[in-house]
Design a protein around this motif. Structure first.
Motif, PDB file in Angstrom:
ATOM      1  N   SER A 164       0.815  -1.229   0.000  1.00 48.71           N
ATOM      2  CA  SER A 164       0.000   0.000   0.000  1.00 48.71           C
ATOM      3  C   SER A 164       0.848   1.279   0.000  1.00 48.71           C
ATOM      4  O   SER A 164       0.299   2.379  -0.051  1.00 48.71           O
ATOM      5  CB  SER A 164      -0.912   0.014   1.224  1.00 48.71           C
ATOM      6  OG  SER A 164      -0.130  -0.012   2.401  1.00 48.71           O
ATOM      7  N   ARG A 167       0.134   3.814  -2.652  1.00 47.98           N
ATOM      8  CA  ARG A 167      -1.219   4.412  -2.758  1.00 47.98           C
ATOM      9  C   ARG A 167      -1.339   5.577  -1.795  1.00 47.98           C
ATOM     10  O   ARG A 167      -1.086   5.430  -0.603  1.00 47.98           O
ATOM     11  CB  ARG A 167      -2.261   3.358  -2.379  1.00 47.98           C
ATOM     12  CG  ARG A 167      -2.509   2.372  -3.496  1.00 47.98           C
ATOM     13  CD  ARG A 167      -3.061   1.062  -3.001  1.00 47.98           C
ATOM     14  NE  ARG A 167      -4.154   1.207  -2.060  1.00 47.98           N
ATOM     15  CZ  ARG A 167      -4.657   0.185  -1.378  1.00 47.98           C
ATOM     16  NH1 ARG A 167      -4.169  -1.032  -1.540  1.00 47.98           N
ATOM     17  NH2 ARG A 167      -5.648   0.361  -0.539  1.00 47.98           N
ATOM     18  N   ILE A 170      -6.364   5.252   1.370  1.00 47.14           N
ATOM     19  CA  ILE A 170      -7.146   4.022   1.527  1.00 47.14           C
ATOM     20  C   ILE A 170      -8.534   4.419   2.029  1.00 47.14           C
ATOM     21  O   ILE A 170      -8.689   5.494   2.636  1.00 47.14           O
ATOM     22  CB  ILE A 170      -6.519   2.977   2.496  1.00 47.14           C
ATOM     23  CG1 ILE A 170      -6.293   3.569   3.891  1.00 47.14           C
ATOM     24  CG2 ILE A 170      -5.245   2.370   1.936  1.00 47.14           C
ATOM     25  CD1 ILE A 170      -5.965   2.519   4.943  1.00 47.14           C
TER      26      ILE A 170
END
Ligand code: AKG
Length: 298
Positions: A164, A167, A170
């Protein structure tokens, strides 16, 4: 230093470790600390915990999250340039680094269930608002040393969403106290006492509540470039008798002024004086600089 320790200090991150780190955003270093090191550091952190309890500075449920780890516990200094983990830091960030944030953590078992709070985050506070790229730059890496047994889930483990770190966002609740499903793919990292977790600050992660019978203990060090502002408060440490006993790389990592009289301290932190930056000297002496990797360029 034994021959093994010396060899470890000189071993850069392997190609496989780099690939895994780039893909998943973290690595587990099994057995980073020996049993006797775990005992030594655990006793040291226990002393800090006892002093904090006496001073009435624990949280209502008896936990400690004490910033500026070495200033708070000088015995922890050996963790900051530990031969089994520190090469991962310079392999990633290069030689112009310091510790900008660190903490000692003790979390005893929670007896009364805590109200829900969404604690998932990337490290770096407003770095995550004020940087405009997707993904945002790495900027820092962190090492977590485990001094208690989190080899099973449910013991206050560190929880992550592998991969993650690339990114910026979330899915999360409108407010932190609104119960929300755990992120897809999230896992509790299991570790034995003496294991370390090396992670990218952008990795989405959270601490979990410790409803087990075991007090959870860990020490965390976040490394960044010396041109980033340190969050740790080490001024009193610099004046202490212990500080003079630390090695030059440890003093660099703790943010000591390295500039000699004809050098400008700010320029030094920008990396303009490699010849008086101890980690540069160490890597140069051991032929570990790498002209093909900008952070390790001579
Ligand atoms: O204590 C943990 O497991 C997580 C620590 C954390 O959130 C952090 O280091 O930013």
């Amino acid at each position: 230093m034994t021959a093994d320790t010396q060899a470890a200090a000189l071993r850069p991150m392997s190609k496989e470790q780099r690939e895994q780190f780039e893909e998943e955003g973290y690595l587990v270093v099994r057995g980073a600390l020996s049993e006797s090191e775990v005992a030594y550091y655990e006793q040291a952190i226990d002393r800090v915990y006892a002093a904090e309890r006496k001073a009435g500075r624990l949280s209502p449920e008896g936990s400690m999250h004490k910033l500026s780890a070495v200033a708070s516990c000088p015995e922890a200094v050996g963790l900051i340039d530990h031969p089994n983990t520190f090469p991962l830091v310079w392999s990633m960030l290069g030689w112009n680094v310091h510790i900008y944030h660190s903490h000692l953590d003790v979390h005893p078992p929670i007896r009364i269930e805590k109200p829900y709070r969404f604690e998932w985050h990337q490290d770096g506070g407003r770095q995550n608002r004020e940087l405009e790229t997707e993904p945002r730059p790495r900027l820092s890496v962190k090492i977590a040393y485990w001094l208690s047994d989190v080899s099973e889930t449910g013991r206050g483990n560190f929880k992550v969403v592998p991969g993650s770190h690339l990114r910026n966002w979330i899915d999360g609740p409108p407010r932190r106290d609104v119960a929300w499903p755990e992120p897809a793919g999230s896992v509790e990292v299991c570790a034995n006492p003496g294991d370390a977790v090396f992670f990218d600050r952008r990795l989405w992660h959270t601490r979990t509540n410790n409803y087990s019978q075991i007090t959870r203990k860990g020490v965390f060090f976040a490394y960044s470039h010396r041109w980033s502002y340190g969050r740790d408060e080490n001024d009193a440490l610099y004046q202490s008798p212990q500080f003079a006993t630390f090695n030059p790389i440890q003093r660099q990592l703790l943010g000591a002024n390295l500039a000699t009289p004809d050098q400008v301290p700010g320029d030094h932190q920008w990396g303009h004086y490699p010849e008086t930056t101890p980690l540069h000297g160490f890597l140069q002496h051991n032929d570990l600089l790498d002209p093909t990797y900008p952070p390790l360029k001579p």
